[in-house]
Design a protein around this motif. Sequence first.
Motif, PDB file in Angstrom:
ATOM      1  N   ARG A 150       0.036 -10.187  15.211  1.00 30.67           N
ATOM      2  CA  ARG A 150      -0.406  -8.941  15.841  1.00 30.67           C
ATOM      3  C   ARG A 150      -1.194  -8.093  14.866  1.00 30.67           C
ATOM      4  O   ARG A 150      -1.185  -8.326  13.659  1.00 30.67           O
ATOM      5  N   TYR A 175       0.872  -1.178   0.000  1.00 33.18           N
ATOM      6  CA  TYR A 175       0.000   0.000   0.000  1.00 33.18           C
ATOM      7  C   TYR A 175       0.904   1.222   0.000  1.00 33.18           C
ATOM      8  O   TYR A 175       1.660   1.415   0.940  1.00 33.18           O
ATOM      9  N   ALA A 192       2.414  -4.879   3.062  1.00 32.20           N
ATOM     10  CA  ALA A 192       1.391  -5.376   3.993  1.00 32.20           C
ATOM     11  C   ALA A 192       1.438  -6.896   4.070  1.00 32.20           C
ATOM     12  O   ALA A 192       1.278  -7.487   5.137  1.00 32.20           O
ATOM     13  N   GLY A 225      -1.991  -5.441  12.319  1.00 35.15           N
ATOM     14  CA  GLY A 225      -1.136  -4.869  11.291  1.00 35.15           C
ATOM     15  C   GLY A 225      -0.192  -5.861  10.645  1.00 35.15           C
ATOM     16  O   GLY A 225       0.595  -5.506   9.766  1.00 35.15           O
ATOM     17  N   ALA A 226      -0.269  -7.140  11.060  1.00 39.03           N
ATOM     18  CA  ALA A 226       0.659  -8.156  10.535  1.00 39.03           C
ATOM     19  C   ALA A 226       0.363  -8.541   9.090  1.00 39.03           C
ATOM     20  O   ALA A 226       1.200  -9.150   8.424  1.00 39.03           O
ATOM     21  N   GLY A 227      -0.870  -8.222   8.626  1.00 35.64           N
ATOM     22  CA  GLY A 227      -1.221  -8.539   7.242  1.00 35.64           C
ATOM     23  C   GLY A 227      -2.285  -9.623   7.111  1.00 35.64           C
ATOM     24  O   GLY A 227      -2.606 -10.042   5.991  1.00 35.64           O
ATOM     25  N   LYS A 228      -2.865 -10.060   8.216  1.00 33.34           N
ATOM     26  CA  LYS A 228      -3.843 -11.160   8.204  1.00 33.34           C
ATOM     27  C   LYS A 228      -5.062 -10.828   7.343  1.00 33.34           C
ATOM     28  O   LYS A 228      -5.498 -11.621   6.523  1.00 33.34           O
ATOM     29  N   SER A 229      -5.591  -9.636   7.577  1.00 26.05           N
ATOM     30  CA  SER A 229      -6.797  -9.239   6.858  1.00 26.05           C
ATOM     31  C   SER A 229      -6.514  -9.083   5.365  1.00 26.05           C
ATOM     32  O   SER A 229      -7.291  -9.540   4.521  1.00 26.05           O
ATOM     33  N   THR A 230      -5.411  -8.476   5.027  1.00 25.87           N
ATOM     34  CA  THR A 230      -5.042  -8.296   3.618  1.00 25.87           C
ATOM     35  C   THR A 230      -4.859  -9.651   2.937  1.00 25.87           C
ATOM     36  O   THR A 230      -5.302  -9.844   1.800  1.00 25.87           O
TER      37      THR A 230
HETATM   38  P1  ADP Z   1      -4.060  -7.332  10.280  1.00 21.76           P
HETATM   39  O1  ADP Z   1      -5.306  -7.898   9.683  1.00 21.76           O
HETATM   40  O2  ADP Z   1      -3.065  -8.384  10.656  1.00 21.76           O
HETATM   41  O3  ADP Z   1      -4.318  -6.391  11.401  1.00 21.76           O
HETATM   42  P2  ADP Z   1      -3.907  -5.756   7.843  1.00 21.76           P
HETATM   43  O4  ADP Z   1      -3.874  -6.708   6.706  1.00 21.76           O
HETATM   44  O5  ADP Z   1      -5.200  -5.117   8.178  1.00 21.76           O
HETATM   45  O6  ADP Z   1      -3.313  -6.495   9.151  1.00 21.76           O
HETATM   46  O7  ADP Z   1      -2.841  -4.606   7.611  1.00 21.76           O
HETATM   47  C1  ADP Z   1      -1.494  -4.869   7.202  1.00 21.76           C
HETATM   48  C2  ADP Z   1      -0.822  -3.548   6.890  1.00 21.76           C
HETATM   49  O8  ADP Z   1      -1.391  -2.997   5.684  1.00 21.76           O
HETATM   50  C3  ADP Z   1      -0.992  -2.483   7.955  1.00 21.76           C
HETATM   51  O9  ADP Z   1       0.191  -1.738   8.005  1.00 21.76           O
HETATM   52  C4  ADP Z   1      -2.143  -1.653   7.446  1.00 21.76           C
HETATM   53  O10 ADP Z   1      -2.065  -0.341   7.924  1.00 21.76           O
HETATM   54  C5  ADP Z   1      -1.931  -1.719   5.940  1.00 21.76           C
HETATM   55  N1  ADP Z   1      -3.201  -1.612   5.202  1.00 21.76           N
HETATM   56  C6  ADP Z   1      -4.202  -2.520   5.205  1.00 21.76           C
HETATM   57  N2  ADP Z   1      -5.201  -2.136   4.406  1.00 21.76           N
HETATM   58  C7  ADP Z   1      -4.841  -0.931   3.873  1.00 21.76           C
HETATM   59  C8  ADP Z   1      -5.446  -0.006   2.970  1.00 21.76           C
HETATM   60  N3  ADP Z   1      -6.644  -0.249   2.441  1.00 21.76           N
HETATM   61  N4  ADP Z   1      -4.770   1.121   2.675  1.00 21.76           N
HETATM   62  C9  ADP Z   1      -3.548   1.362   3.194  1.00 21.76           C
HETATM   63  N5  ADP Z   1      -2.917   0.533   4.040  1.00 21.76           N
HETATM   64  C10 ADP Z   1      -3.550  -0.596   4.385  1.00 21.76           C
END
Ligand code: ADP
Length: 236
Positions: A35, A11, A16, A37-42
């Motif tokens: 933790r 991003y 991510a 911000g680890a990238g799980k959701s992405t």
């Molecule tokens: P988790 O699910 O483990 O908390 P995320 O996948 O949400 O982690 O986020 C991983 C990293 O990518 C973080 O640094 C987050 O800020 C960044 N990030 C996630 N989605 C976006 C987005 N849509 N735009 C910018 N940065 C993003």
Amino acid sequence: MLIIEGLTRRYNGRIAVDDVCLEVPRGSFVGVIGRSGAGKSTLLRMVNRLADPSAGRVLWDGRDVTRLRGRELRDWRGRCAMVFQGFNLSGRLDVLTNVLMGRLNHVSTPRALLRLWSAEDRAIALSALERFDIAELASQRAESLSGGQQQRVAIARALVQEPDIILADEPIASLDPRNTRIVMDALARINRDFGITVLCNLHALDIARGYCDRLVGLSAGRLVFDGPPGELDAEA
Ligand code: ADP
Ligand code: ADP
């Protein structure tokens, strides 16, 4: 079988998800831990294409789903059901209608799109509610339910979609311990009874250990662990 090959997402130049590789056989119950911000959701969102990878591929039964467009992409999304931390129900609609929404992904006929649900759709939706002990709530507004009840409605909606995979993104993050068990039991039963692959992002390591047959650990986007829960204990 789900194969994730070199999956990477940036991003604005910040990484991510960083070159993640995974092979997930059908019917697995995988917990993705790490933790905030680890990238799980992405990672999860790239599987059903809510996010697109910067590099790498996602293969389902040998087909590259990162290249799908149009109708094929819609079909693929229909085969991935999402369960979110915030439930994502239509609060003012009743519980049964919320579950019937899951049929939209499965039956994309004009009847379904116009919400002229068939008797079969209604029977399937009701039996999904019965399965999770919330059939008596069918005519209540979704927003009037407790968090644990709402998440069971969301899981029923996912089930009636008849998916290949359920992608659950922190499904218990807003629930108390009792509802945590009820919701994780519901996911475990879907996995066991229907052989649906479950990928579940979890904050709570004790819950991940107790429910998942495999844990995948992410840190700063990188895969730092992949194995059965017992192996993680051995390393701790
Ligand atoms: P988790 O699910 O483990 O908390 P995320 O996948 O949400 O982690 O986020 C991983 C990293 O990518 C973080 O640094 C987050 O800020 C960044 N990030 C996630 N989605 C976006 C987005 N849509 N735009 C910018 N940065 C993003
Ligand atoms: P309305 O148009 O009446 O407001 P929608 O049909 O757009 O209601 O659905 C409202 C919410 O439910 C949206 O957040 C949508 O993403 C979600 N939703 C609808 N159908 C499904 C489905 N099959 N699976 C998951 N979420 C769904």
